[in-house]
Design an enzyme around this catalytic site. Structure first.
Site, PDB file in Angstrom:
ATOM      1  N   ARG A   1     -11.659   0.469  -3.346  1.00  0.00           N
ATOM      2  CA  ARG A   1     -11.735   1.920  -3.247  1.00  0.00           C
ATOM      3  C   ARG A   1     -12.906   2.500  -4.038  1.00  0.00           C
ATOM      4  NH1 ARG A   1      -5.296   2.267  -4.012  1.00  0.00           N
ATOM      5  NH2 ARG A   1      -5.896   0.600  -5.442  1.00  0.00           N
TER       6      ARG A   1
ATOM      7  N   LYS B   1       0.972   8.728  -3.911  1.00  0.00           N
ATOM      8  CA  LYS B   1       0.883   8.461  -5.352  1.00  0.00           C
ATOM      9  C   LYS B   1      -0.531   8.611  -5.913  1.00  0.00           C
ATOM     10  CE  LYS B   1       4.866   5.356  -5.285  1.00  0.00           C
ATOM     11  NZ  LYS B   1       5.368   3.991  -5.585  1.00  0.00           N
TER      12      LYS B   1
ATOM     13  N   TYR C   1      -8.226 -13.342   2.041  1.00  0.00           N
ATOM     14  CA  TYR C   1      -7.474 -12.551   1.074  1.00  0.00           C
ATOM     15  C   TYR C   1      -7.258 -13.389  -0.188  1.00  0.00           C
ATOM     16  CZ  TYR C   1      -6.295  -9.640   5.162  1.00  0.00           C
ATOM     17  OH  TYR C   1      -6.339  -8.850   6.292  1.00  0.00           O
TER      18      TYR C   1
ATOM     19  N   GLN D   1       8.164  -1.229  -3.714  1.00  0.00           N
ATOM     20  CA  GLN D   1       7.409  -0.594  -2.635  1.00  0.00           C
ATOM     21  C   GLN D   1       8.063  -0.799  -1.274  1.00  0.00           C
ATOM     22  OE1 GLN D   1       3.641  -2.521  -3.604  1.00  0.00           O
ATOM     23  NE2 GLN D   1       2.767  -0.542  -4.156  1.00  0.00           N
TER      24      GLN D   1
ATOM     25  N   ASP E   1       1.691 -10.824   7.497  1.00  0.00           N
ATOM     26  CA  ASP E   1       0.294 -10.919   7.914  1.00  0.00           C
ATOM     27  C   ASP E   1      -0.581 -11.271   6.712  1.00  0.00           C
ATOM     28  OD1 ASP E   1      -1.887  -9.991  10.077  1.00  0.00           O
ATOM     29  OD2 ASP E   1      -2.483  -9.246   8.104  1.00  0.00           O
TER      30      ASP E   1
END
Length: 361
Positions: A256, A243, A85, A313, A80
């Site tokens: 964030r 994490k 992006y 990951q 996706d």
């Protein structure tokens, strides 16, 4: 009862939407068929917002390509992405990764339309027919493909009638440029208007243990109307990765920095809940990340989007398969949230402005 097919695959009916293939020796992942299509997709999809670098502190192209390949090797068959992006960067990297990997027929590409940006990088909603028509051709070129399997309207545009957007998407569907139609961040009323002019196969809202708004209306609406849910934000911008630390510093354009969940005193509330969720997952011998993904899949969601930027990951993918979050654990999750997250907040901060609210100077 599961059905035994001639090829040995065991299938079970999934709440009225397609069939999920259960694990066997030939297959690493559960799959589902998108309703009203022949698209067979893995129930975990790789999200590539972070791979684009924008709002994630940059990107490493070769590491990103290796990440995509690692996901595909482990059974993920949905990638996706979106033009916004990295302002085309993510799509370019996905295109390069797929060209190197080959086997295009085994990979489902999902991308989006309906966002635009100014020269200085201000993103805004733009679902004009001219914009969508331009975007599809640019996405095809960046991705290096002749069609896109799943095409989403990224955000509804309040300056363009929903019906007009649906008509453009339907034209692309009829032309064969896209294999299925989806909407992201739409309300039920907006989906109703859209479905009056075009088929609607998928809906992509945010959903995770901490962000549950779709349970009120979006989720039941999609179940009733045979629309597959492909939810994003399964790890809640990393909060549910296990994490995050209290002293974590977010730099540059990291989104964030603007996310209320990562600001005190809320941040401590969410971190306290995370510690208890970790302990809960350990009862199933699972890490927090696979636990968080499995929780979403067991809440009537067909496909969960999971972002990543390095191959390591992708290692927990195998831990998502072969088990369920039972009712007792589901209830314990509710208790943990009630106990620790006394001031919850959703993902509203991510909503881009309309064209009327952005200066084009």
């Amino acid at each position: 009862m599961p059905l035994l097919m001639a090829n040995g695959l065991r299938l079970k009916k999934f709440r009225g939407i397609g069939f999920i293939k259960q694990r066997n020796e030939e297959e690493k992942m559960e799959h589902v068929t998108i309703p009203q299509t022949k698209l067979d997709v893995s129930r975990v999809a790789l999200g590539t917002w972070a791979i684009g670098g924008w709002m994630w502190g940059g990107t490493d192209e070769q590491e990103s390509i290796r990440t995509i390949h690692a996901a595909l090797d482990k059974g993920v068959n949905v990638i996706d992405t979106a033009p916004v992006y990295g302002f085309g960067r993510s799509e370019e990297i996905v295109g390069k990764a797929l060209k190197e990997y080959g086997r295009r027929e085994n990979v489902r590409i999902a991308t989006k339309a309906g966002l635009n940006w100014t020269a200085d990088g201000q993103v805004f909603r733009d679902c004009t027919p001219e914009r969508i028509t331009k975007e599809i051709d640019e996405s095809l070129q960046r991705l290096g493909v002749d069609h896109i399997d799943i095409y989403f309207v990224h955000w509804p545009d309040p300056t363009v009638p929903i019906e007009e957007t649906a008509q453009v998407m339907n034209n692309l569907f009829k032309q064969g440029k896209i294999g299925s139609i989806g909407v992201s961040n739409y309300s039920t009323a907006q989906m109703d208007a859209f479905r009056g002019e075009a088929p609607l196969h998928l809906c992509q809202p945010p959903y995770n243990i901490f962000e549950r708004e779709i349970e009120q209306d979006i989720l039941p609406y999609c179940k009733t109307n045979n629309i597959a849910l492909m939810t994003y934000g399964v790890l809640c911008r990393g909060l549910l990765s296990g994490k995050m630390r209290r002293d974590r510093e977010f730099k540059g354009d990291d989104l964030r920095k603007a996310d209320p969940k990562f600001q005190q005193p809320r941040y401590d509330q969410y971190l306290a809940a995370v510690e208890e969720l970790k302990a809960l997952g350990s009862k199933k011998n699972k890490g927090l990340l696979p636990f968080a993904v499995r929780w979403v899949l067991d809440r009537d969601v067909e496909i969960a989007l999971w972002g990543g930027r390095n191959p390591d990951q992708m290692e927990p993918l195998a831990e998502i398969e072969g088990w369920k979050v039972d009712s007792e654990i589901m209830q314990r999750v509710e208790d943990i949230l009630d106990e620790h997250v006394t001031d919850p907040v959703g993902p509203e901060f991510m909503a881009p402005p309309s064209r009327n609210d952005v200066s084009m100077d």
